[in-house]
Design an enzyme around this catalytic site. Structure first.
Site, mmCIF file in Angstrom:
data_model
loop_
_atom_site.group_PDB
_atom_site.id
_atom_site.type_symbol
_atom_site.label_atom_id
_atom_site.label_comp_id
_atom_site.label_asym_id
_atom_site.label_seq_id
_atom_site.Cartn_x
_atom_site.Cartn_y
_atom_site.Cartn_z
ATOM 1 N N ARG A 3 0.865 -1.180 0.000
ATOM 2 C CA ARG A 3 0.000 0.000 0.000
ATOM 3 C C ARG A 3 0.904 1.233 0.000
ATOM 4 O O ARG A 3 1.838 1.321 0.779
ATOM 5 C CB ARG A 3 -0.923 -0.021 1.212
ATOM 6 C CG ARG A 3 -1.746 -1.309 1.288
ATOM 7 C CD ARG A 3 -2.777 -1.273 2.399
ATOM 8 N NE ARG A 3 -3.407 -2.574 2.592
ATOM 9 C CZ ARG A 3 -4.423 -3.035 1.858
ATOM 10 N NH1 ARG A 3 -4.907 -2.284 0.885
ATOM 11 N NH2 ARG A 3 -4.936 -4.224 2.105
ATOM 12 N N ARG B 278 -26.031 -46.616 -13.029
ATOM 13 C CA ARG B 278 -26.075 -46.188 -14.433
ATOM 14 C C ARG B 278 -27.284 -46.757 -15.185
ATOM 15 O O ARG B 278 -27.445 -46.532 -16.376
ATOM 16 C CB ARG B 278 -24.787 -46.615 -15.145
ATOM 17 C CG ARG B 278 -23.525 -45.967 -14.591
ATOM 18 C CD ARG B 278 -22.297 -46.441 -15.362
ATOM 19 N NE ARG B 278 -21.054 -45.917 -14.800
ATOM 20 C CZ ARG B 278 -20.504 -44.755 -15.152
ATOM 21 N NH1 ARG B 278 -21.101 -44.001 -16.062
ATOM 22 N NH2 ARG B 278 -19.377 -44.345 -14.601
ATOM 23 N N GLY C 235 -7.738 -4.400 -5.809
ATOM 24 C CA GLY C 235 -9.111 -4.103 -5.439
ATOM 25 C C GLY C 235 -9.565 -2.747 -5.953
ATOM 26 O O GLY C 235 -8.894 -2.104 -6.760
ATOM 27 N N SER D 137 -9.163 -9.885 -5.389
ATOM 28 C CA SER D 137 -9.642 -9.618 -4.031
ATOM 29 C C SER D 137 -10.336 -10.849 -3.486
ATOM 30 O O SER D 137 -11.169 -11.443 -4.169
ATOM 31 C CB SER D 137 -10.628 -8.442 -4.036
ATOM 32 O OG SER D 137 -11.275 -8.316 -2.792
ATOM 33 N N HIS E 74 -9.625 -43.124 -10.185
ATOM 34 C CA HIS E 74 -10.859 -42.695 -9.523
ATOM 35 C C HIS E 74 -10.651 -41.709 -8.384
ATOM 36 O O HIS E 74 -11.622 -41.241 -7.794
ATOM 37 C CB HIS E 74 -11.630 -43.918 -9.031
ATOM 38 C CG HIS E 74 -12.344 -44.637 -10.126
ATOM 39 N ND1 HIS E 74 -11.700 -45.491 -11.000
ATOM 40 C CD2 HIS E 74 -13.634 -44.602 -10.527
ATOM 41 C CE1 HIS E 74 -12.561 -45.971 -11.864
ATOM 42 N NE2 HIS E 74 -13.744 -45.447 -11.611
ATOM 43 N N GLU F 254 -16.270 -9.719 9.061
ATOM 44 C CA GLU F 254 -15.523 -8.775 9.897
ATOM 45 C C GLU F 254 -16.196 -7.404 9.971
ATOM 46 O O GLU F 254 -16.042 -6.689 10.939
ATOM 47 C CB GLU F 254 -14.090 -8.627 9.390
ATOM 48 C CG GLU F 254 -13.969 -8.067 7.982
ATOM 49 C CD GLU F 254 -12.518 -7.934 7.551
ATOM 50 O OE1 GLU F 254 -11.643 -8.075 8.407
ATOM 51 O OE2 GLU F 254 -12.273 -7.693 6.355
ATOM 52 N N ASP G 157 -12.387 -10.668 -1.150
ATOM 53 C CA ASP G 157 -13.691 -10.202 -0.665
ATOM 54 C C ASP G 157 -14.796 -10.346 -1.706
ATOM 55 O O ASP G 157 -15.966 -10.319 -1.362
ATOM 56 C CB ASP G 157 -13.605 -8.727 -0.247
ATOM 57 C CG ASP G 157 -12.604 -8.506 0.880
ATOM 58 O OD1 ASP G 157 -12.447 -9.428 1.696
ATOM 59 O OD2 ASP G 157 -11.976 -7.442 0.928
ATOM 60 N N SER H 226 -7.070 0.251 -5.568
ATOM 61 C CA SER H 226 -5.959 0.192 -6.523
ATOM 62 C C SER H 226 -6.411 0.617 -7.911
ATOM 63 O O SER H 226 -5.706 1.350 -8.620
ATOM 64 C CB SER H 226 -5.395 -1.233 -6.576
ATOM 65 O OG SER H 226 -4.989 -1.665 -5.300
#
Length: 720
Positions: free
Chosen positions: A91, A412, A121, A167, A602, A215, A169, A124
């Site tokens: 940042r 099947r 984000g 991001s 498998h 949050e 978020d 930016s």
């Protein structure tokens, strides 16, 4: 054919010669950023442009020096599986000032960088757009200060910017999913509602409850809702033993999923395309994803919507998820539910696929909320004609979302040989509608039942099939439940296999994937794992192609590349087997690299479903039941359900931007029944991209690439 050729827009027509592209990651790091950087670097070099890493985000752009470094093809090797961002992200307060942006402009002009790809984000991307708007003024100022001359200003007069949203978020408007992804305020009384729900769960003998708190969660009075507050409520009101866990930055770490790698690679290529096509009148754009299609959106329109919190309304993926969650999370008392008097049966058909159980859970609970009585059929249509049918309740499907395989059991068996017995069971249990969840066999089953309507009136009921198969070979849909989990298994295994040779010089791995005749797993898995070559049935190859691939890989390994990865679909060619290809590469690569082979088998089916498959299965099952409810009301006449039109026997699939219900009878012409694949498959368009990123010269049709469009247009039309 010539007419079609004239309408194609080829990547070769776009040249990057003489252009320089800078790529940076900014803000919080997110899984998949490295895949995006890799795609930008390799696609930029492929078209003849110079590409520069800008280390440490905007801070590196301001500081210049070693922070701005020319990238090479080899410098992005082995980046796909690495989480975070290897070129750094920081940042930068200085870039927020005019003086900081002036320094950044000077650093770019010194290197002739006039094209920027910004991965970050909304903050930016907003900074990038401001930088572009100020560009001409910044150049004038640099000339006045004598830091650059008029010629340099003229040569660098236009700055083009393309953003990619990176991001965890998933909070950027205009895109369904952001790289690294894979709440609205509650009303008054949410505390009592929560405690009541917890109490009801304990009464049903459910011993474990998980409460997830975002949050930034707030109530309708803008008061924060914290984890400690939740804990105090539960302890004081209910006396339940409660623990708090804060996930924190663990959510940013780890290896990127297959989806994040593919999304980032597609966005990276689209970003280079957008930069090559940009002009002085082109606004800065964001490369985005809508449904299954890349789009370009005006950057500032997206940012303005985010700033005004309109993204909470326009983020379609978030809105759909929230509505589906609300639909499934709370069970009203039986007396509060509507009573439709309709019985709806749910069954699984074909091979197990992760996410089937999430789809069944969603179907059962939405059906109950719609007022229907829900019935579960064990072991597919084999269980159906044997009468293995019983009512299933809300509580019966608790905890199913995260479980792999098929709890109901799946076979099947096709219904054609047992039509009379199946019709009898429909009468016995008064089944009014049918939801079939499965792969290619499920599609065939519904088609057989539809065609049997002329002889068996009992099949004249609404019927819907949800595609659920790791092979992703069902016609009428771009994606199937279970395919994402399988891709993750393939990619994780490829990562581990390559890691196993970390102490060995130059090794090539030959890996066989499942999928029948469908090359989806091999091709898309190869793109996500960084494969050098992928062999599939849909793209025939001969011994000359094999020899050319070996020679190409040999030359790459001589340049410093340490690992090679070759994927082969199990039915790609009956003669050029995995053993044959392994022996060929081993012999021809002597002295340069050695080889190892692995057959994944498998293991690609097993394990818990990925978050994407849980979410996808949950949402499309809810949508299918709501469609069934509408069709039941439309077809209920004179005390009886009678539905015999094409549009009452449908497959629900994702087609580009839209979830669409398509009559199964109309999908017959789109299907290669002999090889159990659709005649046209969208992912084949990704194969040239995979080849370009592996350093092959190839033709790439970009006529279907994203076009700049307003944000409001990205919402798809509703399809019934």
């Amino acid at each position: 054919m010539a007419k079609q050729q004239d309408t194609r827009k080829l990547f070769e027509d776009l040249s990057g010669a003489g252009k320089s592209i800078g790529v940076l990651t900014s803000g919080g790091d997110a899984q998949g950023m490295n895949a995006a950087v890799r795609a930008v670097v390799r696609m930029g070099i492929y078209v003849g442009a110079k590409v520069y890493f800008i280390h440490e985000g905007y801070q590196g752009m301001v500081d210049g020096g070693d922070n701005i470094e020319e990238a090479s093809w080899e410098s992005v090797s082995s980046m796909l599986q690495v989480g975070g961002t290897v070129i750094g992200s920081a940042r930068c307060k200085e870039f927020r000032s005019h003086e900081g942006r002036l320094k950044a402009a000077h650093q770019l002009v010194l290197r002739g960088i006039t094209n920027l790809c910004v991965i970050g984000g909304d903050g930016s991307l907003t900074g990038a757009n401001l930088f572009r708007e100020e560009w001409s003024g910044l150049l004038e100022e640099l000339v006045r200060q004598g830091l650059i001359d008029e010629e340099a200003a003229q040569n660098n007069s236009e700055l083009h910017i393309v953003g990619m949203v990176g991001s965890i978020d998933n909070d950027f408007c205009g895109t369904d999913m952001t790289i690294g992804t894979d709440s609205m305020p509650p009303e008054d009384g949410w505390e009592e509602h929560m405690c009541q729900k917890l109490s009801e769960n304990r009464a049903d003998k459910k011993r474990l409850n998980i409460i997830i708190v975002a949050e930034g969660a707030i109530d309708c009075h803008n008061k924060p809702i914290t984890t400690n507050h939740i804990k105090e409520l539960v302890v004081s009101c209910l006396g339940f033993d409660t623990r708090v866990t804060i996930l924190g930055h663990v959510q940013r770490g780890g290896t990127p999923s297959a989806f994040d790698r593919i999304l980032a690679s597609r966005m990276g290529v689209e970003a280079v395309l957008a930069l090559l096509e940009a002009s002085d009148s082109t606004p800065a754009c964001v490369v985005s994803l809508c449904g299954n299609q890349a789009v370009r959106l005006p950057l500032m329109e997206c940012v303005q919507m985010v700033s005004a919190y309109v993204s909470l309304i326009f983020c379609r993926s978030f809105e759909n998820n929230l509505n589906t969650y609300k639909l499934l999370s709370y069970h009203k008392a039986d007396s509060e539910l509507p009573n439709s008097s309709f019985n709806v049966a749910v069954l699984n058909v074909g091979a197990p696929a992760a996410g089937m159980n999430a789809a069944v859970r969603s179907a059962v609970r939405v059906g109950i909320k719609e007022g229907h009585k829900m019935f579960a059929v064990n072991d597919g249509f084999e269980g159906f004609y044997k009468g293995q049918i019983k009512e299933i309740t809300w509580g019966d499907v608790a905890g199913w979302t995260g479980q792999g395989g098929s709890i109901l059991g799946t076979k099947r068996t096709l219904p054609a040989k047992h039509l009379d017995k199946i019709a009898e069971q429909i009468r016995i249990h008064n089944i009014n509608a049918l939801l079939v969840i499965g792969g290619f066999e499920a599609f065939e089953c519904l088609l057989q039942l539809y065609e049997a309507r002329t002889s068996h009136e009992d099949f004249c009921i609404p019927m819907c099939v949800l595609p659920a198969t790791i092979s992703n070979n069902v016609p009428g849909t771009d994606l199937s439940i279970g395919a994402d989990t399988s891709l993750n298994a393939i990619v994780e295994t490829c990562d581990r296999i390559k890691q196993s040779a970390s102490g060995t010089k130059r090794r090539v791995f030959i890996i066989e994937t499942m999928g029948g005749y469908c090359g989806y797993l091999a091709s898309v898995g190869g793109l996500a794992a960084g494969a050098d070559t992928v062999y599939i049935y849909e793209e025939p190859f001969d011994i000359r192609d094999l020899q050319s691939n070996v020679e190409h890989l040999t030359e790459k390994m001589k340049t410093g590349i340490q690992r090679g990865l070759v994927l082969r679909n199990e039915n790609s060619n009956e003669n050029f087997t995995t053993d044959f290809i392994y022996q060929l590469y081993s012999e021809e690569g002597k002295g340069v690299f050695d080889c190892r082979k692995n057959v994944l088998g498998h293991m690609q089916q097993g394990g818990a479903p990925s978050p994407f498959d849980r979410n996808f299965g949950t949402k499309i099952a809810a949508k299918a039941i709501q469609w069934i409810s509408r069709k039941l009301k439309e077809s209920y006449k004179n005390g009886k359900v009678f539905a015999n039109t094409e549009d009452t026997a449908c497959l629900l699939g994702m087609r580009r931007r839209t979830m669409a219900f398509q009559p199964v009878v109309q999908l017959k012409d789109e299907t290669d029944f002999a090889h159990r694949i659709p005649k046209e498959q969208w992912w084949l368009k990704l194969r040239p991209l995979m080849k370009i990123l592996a350093k092959y010269k190839t033709s790439y049709d970009v006529s279907d690439s994203g076009q700049l469009e307003p944000v409001t247009r990205v919402r798809p039309k509703k399809a019934d």
